[in-house]
Design a protein around this motif. Structure first.
Motif, PDB file in Angstrom:
ATOM      1  N   GLU A  19       5.365  -4.346  -5.013  1.00  0.00           N
ATOM      2  CA  GLU A  19       5.902  -3.080  -4.978  1.00  0.00           C
ATOM      3  C   GLU A  19       6.105  -2.198  -6.080  1.00  0.00           C
ATOM      4  O   GLU A  19       6.565  -0.854  -5.780  1.00  0.00           O
ATOM      5  CB  GLU A  19       7.017  -3.058  -3.825  1.00  0.00           C
ATOM      6  N   LEU A  20       6.405  -3.112  -7.236  1.00  0.00           N
ATOM      7  CA  LEU A  20       6.728  -2.217  -8.413  1.00  0.00           C
ATOM      8  C   LEU A  20       5.353  -1.586  -9.066  1.00  0.00           C
ATOM      9  O   LEU A  20       4.867  -2.345  -9.669  1.00  0.00           O
ATOM     10  CB  LEU A  20       7.557  -2.962  -9.216  1.00  0.00           C
ATOM     11  N   VAL A  21       5.242  -0.264  -8.499  1.00  0.00           N
ATOM     12  CA  VAL A  21       3.845   0.078  -9.236  1.00  0.00           C
ATOM     13  C   VAL A  21       3.867   0.699 -10.490  1.00  0.00           C
ATOM     14  O   VAL A  21       5.021   0.810 -11.203  1.00  0.00           O
ATOM     15  CB  VAL A  21       3.657   1.427  -8.079  1.00  0.00           C
ATOM     16  N   HIS A  22       2.600   0.780 -11.208  1.00  0.00           N
ATOM     17  CA  HIS A  22       2.711   1.245 -12.814  1.00  0.00           C
ATOM     18  C   HIS A  22       3.274   2.583 -12.850  1.00  0.00           C
ATOM     19  O   HIS A  22       3.574   3.527 -12.041  1.00  0.00           O
ATOM     20  CB  HIS A  22       1.330   1.390 -13.219  1.00  0.00           C
ATOM     21  N   GLY A  23       4.336   2.501 -13.857  1.00  0.00           N
ATOM     22  CA  GLY A  23       4.977   3.822 -14.286  1.00  0.00           C
ATOM     23  C   GLY A  23       6.552   3.945 -13.978  1.00  0.00           C
ATOM     24  O   GLY A  23       7.058   4.568 -14.355  1.00  0.00           O
ATOM     25  N   VAL A  24       6.847   2.857 -13.139  1.00  0.00           N
ATOM     26  CA  VAL A  24       8.267   2.559 -12.983  1.00  0.00           C
ATOM     27  C   VAL A  24       8.958   1.768 -13.888  1.00  0.00           C
ATOM     28  O   VAL A  24       8.475   0.569 -14.291  1.00  0.00           O
ATOM     29  CB  VAL A  24       8.531   2.020 -11.432  1.00  0.00           C
TER      30      VAL A  24
ATOM     31  N   ALA B  35       0.935  -1.135   0.056  1.00  0.00           N
ATOM     32  CA  ALA B  35       0.175   0.017  -0.119  1.00  0.00           C
ATOM     33  C   ALA B  35       0.903   1.373   0.035  1.00  0.00           C
ATOM     34  O   ALA B  35       0.578   2.512  -0.575  1.00  0.00           O
ATOM     35  CB  ALA B  35      -0.734  -0.052   1.183  1.00  0.00           C
ATOM     36  N   LEU B  36       1.940   1.400   0.440  1.00  0.00           N
ATOM     37  CA  LEU B  36       2.928   2.282   0.600  1.00  0.00           C
ATOM     38  C   LEU B  36       3.947   2.171  -0.470  1.00  0.00           C
ATOM     39  O   LEU B  36       5.118   2.973  -0.285  1.00  0.00           O
ATOM     40  CB  LEU B  36       3.595   2.098   2.191  1.00  0.00           C
ATOM     41  N   ALA B  37       3.653   1.470  -1.515  1.00  0.00           N
ATOM     42  CA  ALA B  37       4.699   1.272  -2.554  1.00  0.00           C
ATOM     43  C   ALA B  37       5.396   2.578  -3.020  1.00  0.00           C
ATOM     44  O   ALA B  37       6.415   2.876  -3.308  1.00  0.00           O
ATOM     45  CB  ALA B  37       4.083   0.213  -3.605  1.00  0.00           C
ATOM     46  N   ARG B  38       4.165   3.580  -3.437  1.00  0.00           N
ATOM     47  CA  ARG B  38       4.972   4.803  -3.969  1.00  0.00           C
ATOM     48  C   ARG B  38       5.708   5.516  -3.183  1.00  0.00           C
ATOM     49  O   ARG B  38       7.070   6.080  -3.620  1.00  0.00           O
ATOM     50  CB  ARG B  38       3.597   5.680  -4.420  1.00  0.00           C
TER      51      ARG B  38
ATOM     52  N   LEU C 270       9.172   3.678  -3.275  1.00  0.00           N
ATOM     53  CA  LEU C 270      10.052   4.000  -4.330  1.00  0.00           C
ATOM     54  C   LEU C 270      10.424   5.318  -4.654  1.00  0.00           C
ATOM     55  O   LEU C 270      11.290   5.657  -5.463  1.00  0.00           O
ATOM     56  CB  LEU C 270       9.160   3.225  -5.592  1.00  0.00           C
ATOM     57  N   GLN C 271       9.794   6.208  -4.068  1.00  0.00           N
ATOM     58  CA  GLN C 271      10.034   7.655  -4.377  1.00  0.00           C
ATOM     59  C   GLN C 271      11.659   7.976  -3.981  1.00  0.00           C
ATOM     60  O   GLN C 271      12.138   8.819  -4.717  1.00  0.00           O
ATOM     61  CB  GLN C 271       9.020   8.562  -3.423  1.00  0.00           C
ATOM     62  N   GLN C 272      11.774   7.570  -3.138  1.00  0.00           N
ATOM     63  CA  GLN C 272      13.316   7.667  -2.560  1.00  0.00           C
ATOM     64  C   GLN C 272      14.354   6.802  -3.431  1.00  0.00           C
ATOM     65  O   GLN C 272      15.555   7.484  -3.531  1.00  0.00           O
ATOM     66  CB  GLN C 272      13.566   7.235  -1.200  1.00  0.00           C
TER      67      GLN C 272
ATOM     68  N   ASP D 253      14.185  10.161 -14.298  1.00  0.00           N
ATOM     69  CA  ASP D 253      13.911   9.503 -15.419  1.00  0.00           C
ATOM     70  C   ASP D 253      12.846   8.249 -14.850  1.00  0.00           C
ATOM     71  O   ASP D 253      12.610   7.536 -16.048  1.00  0.00           O
ATOM     72  CB  ASP D 253      14.962   8.833 -16.130  1.00  0.00           C
ATOM     73  N   LYS D 254      12.441   8.166 -13.817  1.00  0.00           N
ATOM     74  CA  LYS D 254      11.587   7.088 -13.294  1.00  0.00           C
ATOM     75  C   LYS D 254      12.084   5.616 -13.629  1.00  0.00           C
ATOM     76  O   LYS D 254      11.619   4.656 -13.675  1.00  0.00           O
ATOM     77  CB  LYS D 254      10.026   7.088 -13.764  1.00  0.00           C
ATOM     78  N   ASN D 255      13.479   5.880 -13.728  1.00  0.00           N
ATOM     79  CA  ASN D 255      14.135   4.111 -13.855  1.00  0.00           C
ATOM     80  C   ASN D 255      14.675   3.568 -12.625  1.00  0.00           C
ATOM     81  O   ASN D 255      15.520   4.333 -11.774  1.00  0.00           O
ATOM     82  CB  ASN D 255      15.264   4.496 -14.967  1.00  0.00           C
TER      83      ASN D 255
END
Length: 689
Positions: free
Chosen positions: A670-675, A570-573, A576-578, A583-585
């Motif tokens: 935990e790998l959300v869409h867009g990453v 639920a806190l995946a974003r 991943l934010q850090q 480039d979201k890579n």
């Protein structure tokens, strides 16, 4: 009974009485007053002035008399109204009541010239000496109080952070600081009223004399000398009746604004401070004797000298007796304390966090020596609250003589978790890879991350920065180390009471989420889940999302590890934010499928959570392969991130966290869409390769 009811009603309506009083003062300027009523009001003015002076003398804290600025304005207005009323009676009737008449006869002996001189002296003393001085002191006190407010606020935060005071005491101190600033600012403004009153008194004096003389000669047909004598005495009496109370109030103002550094009343201060040194008494008496020998009047000088010698002898004898009594009392107290049963309950308390310093580092926390470590700790607590979402408990800062002079130790619940050494008067220079041998220094290790560094003198700071070194002072080194220790051990620091505080705060925003989560989980279970998140430095700031997730899944399972994984998803974003760049890579490592299956098969459930029973040989090869791949990623400048199946993730993290604390283990969920996930390496082991 009736009297009590009346007094209670009056006390309950003091605001109405005050408003009526101010309006009545203004009406007095317009409505003519009979002489007998004027006598009563003049007496009331003198009484109020004496009362204000007595209150100023016995006041220990200026804020205890915070109404003085408003009272000063009211009394000034009242005095001016009386001046106007007496002026009308003097000019119309040549008589303004018995009080003014008696002042003119008694104080100056019926001599208008003497009365005029005395009045002018009073006005000069009030205007130039007392009022001017009080105005200046009020102005300086107001400015200094405002300038000192930030420092006082930081001092309160430091005391709160070190545990010397609690939240309520901190709020009370902040309120008092604000009240002090308001009080001295108001006193600075109200002093102007007294100054204006002195100027008005001089103008009224000449208006009354000239106007009375004209009224007496031209309208009443009095002789010139008789009119001058009569109206001058009345005017002087009027001036003395008004200026003596004004002088008392000006003195009260000066007493209040000059007592900022005192914690007792004026009489106690005088008795303590003027009589604390018998030697001063003896030396003063000696000076008076010398003056008598040189020809000055001997009787008054020698009389006062003998009195000083007597007072000095009495003080010296009393001081010796007091010291002896205190010594006896101290011995008796020590004996009594030794006979009492020992109270060891206070020794059972263990602080959540402690920072112990060697004696050479005490200056870092001493504000008088420029130390700002306590202020930095306040900022650290705010930073951790912002990043990880929980409130760091109070950090006790104390000295420890068992440590080396330059050593410090960080403890959690009484156990030492980190230590280091600082040179308080040096700077730590950390190289970016290129060593400059021309910069002398003492080799050391940066305590937070173990980087090579050296302590350099302040004179080489600029040269080191130009050579590419990162240069920081000793307090920054300690603050950084403390921050990393808190972040790395936050999961241990978090207590059930802390969780209760977080839930109470979340309940204000989302009471339904808190209630649903608490229906299936108790406080201890929620604490364990939050600790699991903090153990991997996952922020728990979004408490509402965490609780809503637990409410969704807690009815189906009570397994702490599984619930933790649901919350992580639920806190995946936020997780991943850090890790993502612009480039979201996301460069990651993966597990060889066969190895991942072996790990999955070796997971064994238990009453205390699941654990791995992997073959030791495979585990060793796994660690070796993982070490190689992590080094490759770090050489390329990537964060070491490993992606695996959700069931494997938490068990693999616990196996590897001791040897590779920097490794971040994510699950596929935990790998959300867009990453954009980029596999840059694969971990293999043994036959799995």
């Amino acid at each position: 009974m009736a009297t009590n009811n009346i007094s209670k009603r009056l006390l309950a309506n003091t605001d109405v009485l005050a408003a009526i009083g101010v309006v009545a003062i203004v009406i007095m300027m317009v409505v003519p007053l009979p002489s007998f009523l004027l006598d009563i009001l003049l007496t009331l003015n003198i009484t109020g002035s004496v009362l204000i002076l007595m209150l100023a003398v016995f006041t220990t804290d200026p804020l205890d008399f915070s109404v003085l600025p408003s009272l000063l304005l009211t009394m000034t207005l009242f005095r001016l109204s009386l001046n106007i009323s007496t002026t009308k009676l003097v000019l119309l009737n040549g008589f303004a009541g018995n009080v003014i008449q008696q002042f003119g006869q008694f104080v100056v002996g019926g001599n208008p010239v003497v009365g005029l001189i005395v009045f002018i002296i009073l006005v000069v003393v009030q205007f130039i000496v007392i009022t001017k001085g009080a105005e200046r002191v009020s102005e300086v006190a107001a400015r200094f109080t405002l300038d000192a407010m930030p420092g006082k606020q930081m001092s309160i935060d430091a005391d709160l952070n070190s545990g010397l005071i609690n939240e309520q005491q901190a709020r009370d101190r902040r309120k008092k600081i604000q009240q002090e600033a308001d009080f001295y600012g108001a006193m600075d403004g109200s002093s102007k009223f007294v100054k204006g009153d002195a100027i008005a008194a001089i103008i009224i004096l000449f208006v009354n004399i000239i106007g009375g003389f004209i009224m007496g000669v031209l309208m009443r047909g009095e002789a010139i000398t008789e009119a001058l004598q009569n109206y001058t005495l009345l005017t002087i009496g009027d001036g003395l009746v008004s200026q003596i109370p004004a002088l008392l109030i000006s003195t009260s103002t000066g007493l209040i604004v000059t007592r900022a550094a005192s914690d007792s009343n004026l009489g106690q201060d005088l008795s303590k401070q003027l009589t604390r040194s018998p030697k001063a008494m003896f030396l003063t008496a000696g000076v008076l004797v010398l003056l008598a020998i040189f020809g000055l009047p001997p009787i008054p000088l020698l009389t006062i000298a003998l009195a000083l010698i007597g007072v000095g002898y009495f003080l010296q004898k009393n001081s010796r007796q007091t010291v002896a009594e205190e010594s006896v009392a101290a011995r008796e107290t020590a004996i009594q304390e030794s006979k009492k049963p020992e109270n060891v309950l206070n020794l059972l308390q263990v602080d959540n966090m402690e920072l112990e310093l060697g004696y050479a580092l005490i200056a870092l926390v001493d504000a008088q020596q420029g130390g700002d470590l306590l202020d930095r700790i306040v900022l650290i607590r705010r930073q951790v609250a912002s990043e990880l979402g929980f409130i760091v408990p109070v950090i006790r800062v104390r000295d420890n003589m068992n440590l080396q002079p330059n050593q410090y130790a960080i403890k959690i619940r009484g156990a030492e978790v980190a230590t280091g050494e600082l040179l308080a008067d040096h700077y730590m220079a950390m190289s970016g890879g290129i060593e400059d041998e021309s910069i002398p220094g003492i080799p050391t290790k940066e305590p937070s991350f173990g980087l090579d560094a050296k302590w350099i003198n302040a004179v080489y700071r600029e040269q080191a920065e130009m050579s590419g070194y990162t240069v920081v002072d000793a307090p920054t080194v300690l603050a950084t180390h403390l921050t990393e220790v808190i972040k790395g051990n936050a999961w241990e620091i978090l207590s059930r009471q802390d969780v209760k505080t977080l839930l109470d705060h979340a309940k204000e925003q989302a009471p339904a989420a808190v209630e649903d989560a608490m229906e299936n989980l108790n406080l201890g279970q929620i604490q364990k889940i939050l600790s699991n998140l903090l153990r991997e430095r996952v922020t728990i700031r979004d408490m509402v999302t965490i609780l809503e997730t637990l409410a969704d899944y807690a009815s189906g399972t009570k397994d702490i590890d599984r619930l933790t994984e649901f919350v992580r998803q639920a806190l995946a974003r936020q997780i991943l934010q850090q890790l993502l760049g612009q480039d979201k890579n996301l460069p990651v490592l993966t597990l060889e499928p066969k190895l991942e299956q072996q790990i999955l098969d070796s997971i064994q459930p238990s009453d205390y959570g699941s654990y791995l029973t992997l073959d030791p040989r495979i585990l060793q090869e796994l660690m070796q392969s993982l070490n190689r791949e992590i080094e490759k990623m770090m050489i390329k400048g990537y964060n070491p991130v490993l992606v695996c199946a959700p069931v494997v993730r938490i068990n693999l993290k616990r196996v590897t966290e001791r040897q590779f604390p920097q490794l971040i283990v994510l699950s596929y969920n935990e790998l959300v869409h867009g990453v954009q996930v980029q596999a840059v390496g694969m971990v293999v082991a043994g036959n799995a390769s």
